[in-house]
Write a protein that holds these residues in place. Structure first.
Motif, PDB file in Angstrom:
ATOM      1  N   ARG A 103      41.872  47.551  41.871  1.00 42.67           N
ATOM      2  CA  ARG A 103      42.569  46.541  42.662  1.00 42.67           C
ATOM      3  C   ARG A 103      42.726  45.238  41.899  1.00 42.67           C
ATOM      4  O   ARG A 103      43.624  44.457  42.174  1.00 42.67           O
ATOM      5  CB  ARG A 103      41.819  46.304  43.972  1.00 42.67           C
ATOM      6  N   LEU A 104      41.866  44.980  40.951  1.00 42.80           N
ATOM      7  CA  LEU A 104      41.915  43.715  40.227  1.00 42.80           C
ATOM      8  C   LEU A 104      41.875  43.976  38.724  1.00 42.80           C
ATOM      9  O   LEU A 104      41.007  44.693  38.233  1.00 42.80           O
ATOM     10  CB  LEU A 104      40.721  42.836  40.632  1.00 42.80           C
ATOM     11  N   GLN A 105      42.825  43.410  37.999  1.00 39.85           N
ATOM     12  CA  GLN A 105      42.872  43.536  36.554  1.00 39.85           C
ATOM     13  C   GLN A 105      42.557  42.170  35.942  1.00 39.85           C
ATOM     14  O   GLN A 105      43.049  41.138  36.412  1.00 39.85           O
ATOM     15  CB  GLN A 105      44.262  43.992  36.099  1.00 39.85           C
ATOM     16  N   VAL A 106      41.727  42.165  34.898  1.00 37.86           N
ATOM     17  CA  VAL A 106      41.313  40.919  34.261  1.00 37.86           C
ATOM     18  C   VAL A 106      41.632  40.993  32.772  1.00 37.86           C
ATOM     19  O   VAL A 106      41.346  41.995  32.112  1.00 37.86           O
ATOM     20  CB  VAL A 106      39.801  40.661  34.461  1.00 37.86           C
ATOM     21  N   PHE A 107      42.227  39.928  32.250  1.00 39.66           N
ATOM     22  CA  PHE A 107      42.608  39.869  30.838  1.00 39.66           C
ATOM     23  C   PHE A 107      42.191  38.529  30.247  1.00 39.66           C
ATOM     24  O   PHE A 107      42.129  37.522  30.949  1.00 39.66           O
ATOM     25  CB  PHE A 107      44.138  39.976  30.656  1.00 39.66           C
ATOM     26  N   LYS A 108      41.919  38.543  28.951  1.00 41.42           N
ATOM     27  CA  LYS A 108      41.851  37.305  28.182  1.00 41.42           C
ATOM     28  C   LYS A 108      43.112  37.285  27.332  1.00 41.42           C
ATOM     29  O   LYS A 108      43.432  38.284  26.680  1.00 41.42           O
ATOM     30  CB  LYS A 108      40.599  37.264  27.303  1.00 41.42           C
ATOM     31  N   GLU A 170      44.939  29.569  25.288  1.00 40.39           N
ATOM     32  CA  GLU A 170      44.032  30.682  25.576  1.00 40.39           C
ATOM     33  C   GLU A 170      43.608  30.619  27.038  1.00 40.39           C
ATOM     34  O   GLU A 170      43.154  29.571  27.509  1.00 40.39           O
ATOM     35  CB  GLU A 170      42.808  30.603  24.668  1.00 40.39           C
ATOM     36  N   ILE A 171      43.774  31.733  27.757  1.00 46.77           N
ATOM     37  CA  ILE A 171      43.491  31.734  29.188  1.00 46.77           C
ATOM     38  C   ILE A 171      42.748  32.999  29.604  1.00 46.77           C
ATOM     39  O   ILE A 171      42.745  33.995  28.895  1.00 46.77           O
ATOM     40  CB  ILE A 171      44.781  31.634  30.030  1.00 46.77           C
ATOM     41  N   LEU A 172      42.096  32.916  30.779  1.00 46.75           N
ATOM     42  CA  LEU A 172      41.656  34.099  31.505  1.00 46.75           C
ATOM     43  C   LEU A 172      42.710  34.356  32.577  1.00 46.75           C
ATOM     44  O   LEU A 172      43.135  33.427  33.271  1.00 46.75           O
ATOM     45  CB  LEU A 172      40.291  33.874  32.157  1.00 46.75           C
ATOM     46  N   HIS A 173      43.119  35.592  32.707  1.00 43.22           N
ATOM     47  CA  HIS A 173      44.216  35.949  33.610  1.00 43.22           C
ATOM     48  C   HIS A 173      43.755  37.085  34.512  1.00 43.22           C
ATOM     49  O   HIS A 173      43.354  38.140  34.024  1.00 43.22           O
ATOM     50  CB  HIS A 173      45.423  36.382  32.767  1.00 43.22           C
ATOM     51  N   MET A 174      43.743  36.848  35.807  1.00 42.24           N
ATOM     52  CA  MET A 174      43.383  37.889  36.769  1.00 42.24           C
ATOM     53  C   MET A 174      44.598  38.225  37.615  1.00 42.24           C
ATOM     54  O   MET A 174      45.313  37.323  38.062  1.00 42.24           O
ATOM     55  CB  MET A 174      42.235  37.422  37.668  1.00 42.24           C
ATOM     56  N   PHE A 175      44.811  39.509  37.814  1.00 45.01           N
ATOM     57  CA  PHE A 175      45.967  39.960  38.585  1.00 45.01           C
ATOM     58  C   PHE A 175      45.534  40.972  39.631  1.00 45.01           C
ATOM     59  O   PHE A 175      44.868  41.953  39.317  1.00 45.01           O
ATOM     60  CB  PHE A 175      47.023  40.593  37.673  1.00 45.01           C
ATOM     61  N   GLY A 176      45.895  40.716  40.884  1.00 37.01           N
ATOM     62  CA  GLY A 176      45.622  41.647  41.972  1.00 37.01           C
ATOM     63  C   GLY A 176      46.923  42.231  42.475  1.00 37.01           C
ATOM     64  O   GLY A 176      47.755  41.500  43.023  1.00 37.01           O
ATOM     65  N   PRO A 177      47.164  43.535  42.289  1.00 35.16           N
ATOM     66  CA  PRO A 177      48.443  44.132  42.688  1.00 35.16           C
ATOM     67  C   PRO A 177      48.696  44.106  44.182  1.00 35.16           C
ATOM     68  O   PRO A 177      49.828  44.206  44.622  1.00 35.16           O
ATOM     69  CB  PRO A 177      48.353  45.569  42.164  1.00 35.16           C
ATOM     70  N   GLN A 178      47.641  43.976  44.984  1.00 38.80           N
ATOM     71  CA  GLN A 178      47.825  43.935  46.434  1.00 38.80           C
ATOM     72  C   GLN A 178      47.674  42.532  47.002  1.00 38.80           C
ATOM     73  O   GLN A 178      47.598  42.348  48.205  1.00 38.80           O
ATOM     74  CB  GLN A 178      46.824  44.871  47.117  1.00 38.80           C
ATOM     75  N   GLY A 179      47.640  41.540  46.121  1.00 39.50           N
ATOM     76  CA  GLY A 179      47.550  40.171  46.601  1.00 39.50           C
ATOM     77  C   GLY A 179      46.140  39.675  46.837  1.00 39.50           C
ATOM     78  O   GLY A 179      45.930  38.769  47.627  1.00 39.50           O
ATOM     79  N   GLU A 180      45.145  40.274  46.153  1.00 39.77           N
ATOM     80  CA  GLU A 180      43.782  39.792  46.308  1.00 39.77           C
ATOM     81  C   GLU A 180      43.691  38.346  45.835  1.00 39.77           C
ATOM     82  O   GLU A 180      44.215  37.989  44.787  1.00 39.77           O
ATOM     83  CB  GLU A 180      42.785  40.648  45.502  1.00 39.77           C
TER      84      GLU A 180
END
Length: 199
Positions: A103-108, A170-180
Motif C-alpha cells: 500500500r505504501l512505496q518509499v523511495f530516496k 535529495e528527498i525522501l518520497h512516499m507514495f500511497g496508491p490508495q491515498g494513504e
C-alpha cells in the motif's frame, strides 16, 4: 517444467491481482492504462495465461513497482532491504526503500534539474527534503521547500516537483496508491509544509 519456476509463475497472477486491488482500480481502467486487453489481464491474474515480458513490463510501470517485485517475492526471514539504485540518463537516481509491492512505496531520490511538466494520477504523496531546495508546483501553488521541510498532497491535483535552479535536490518520497496519508494533513488543493526543528 522446473518446480521452482512453476511455483514462481503461478504466484505472479495473484500478485498482479493484489497490486491492482491495492490501487483500487478495475481491469478496464488498467487495460486503458497499459493497452493490454481486459481478457488478457483477467487470464493473467487467474493464472490461465503465461506471463511474458511484453505483458509484465507495462504492468510494472502502471503499478510503479520494479519488474522483479512482480516476478518474485522477497525472501522471508531477512528484514533487510537490498538497495538497488536506479540511475536515469538525466542524472537522477531513485533508490527504492521498500522491497515488496504494497500500500505504501518509499523511495530516496536525487533529482537532477528538469523542466516542469504537470501530471495527475491516483494516490497520495509525501515529500521530505534531505538536501538542496525542492520546487513543488501543485495546481496554482508554486512553493519552495528547504532541507527539513515536508509536503503532502493528493496526486489527483496537477503537480510537479524538482530542484530549484541547476543543482540536484535529495528527498525522501512516499507514495500511497490508495491515498494513504501521513501524520501531516493537507487538502487536495493545498500544500502542507511541516517545518522540522533542528537540534
Amino acid at each position: 517444467m522446473d518446480d521452482d519456476l512453476d511455483r514462481m509463475l503461478t504466484a505472479i497472477g495473484p500478485r498482479l491481482r493484489s497490486l491492482r486491488r491495492d490501487r483500487g482500480i478495475t481491469l478496464e481502467a488498467l487495460s486503458a492504462e497499459t493497452g493490454i486487453s481486459v481478457s488478457a489481464l483477467s487470464r493473467l491474474e487467474s493464472g490461465k495465461r503465461r506471463p511474458t515480458l511484453e505483458l509484465l513490463v507495462p504492468l510494472a510501470r502502471a503499478h510503479r513497482v520494479a519488474l522483479d517485485q512482480i516476478i518474485a517475492a522477497p525472501a522471508s526471514g531477512d528484514p533487510r532491504v537490498h538497495l538497488a539504485p536506479q540511475r536515469h540518463r538525466n542524472g537522477s537516481v531513485v533508490v527504492p526503500l521498500t522491497q515488496y509491492p504494497g500500500r505504501l512505496q518509499v523511495f530516496k531520490q536525487v533529482i537532477a534539474p528538469r523542466k516542469p511538466k504537470l501530471v495527475t494520477h491516483a494516490g497520495y504523496e509525501w515529500l521530505y527534503v534531505l538536501a538542496g531546495d525542492l520546487r513543488l508546483v501543485l495546481g496554482e501553488n508554486d512553493v519552495t521547500l528547504r532541507p527539513g521541510e515536508a509536503a503532502e498532497f493528493d496526486t489527483h491535483e496537477p503537480h510537479w516537483f524538482g530542484p530549484v535552479g541547476d543543482r540536484p535536490v535529495e528527498i525522501l518520497h512516499m507514495f500511497g496508491p490508495q491515498g494513504e496519508r501521513m501524520r501531516v494533513r493537507a487538502r487536495p488543493t493545498e500544500v502542507a509544509v511541516a517545518r522540522q526543528s533542528h537540534t
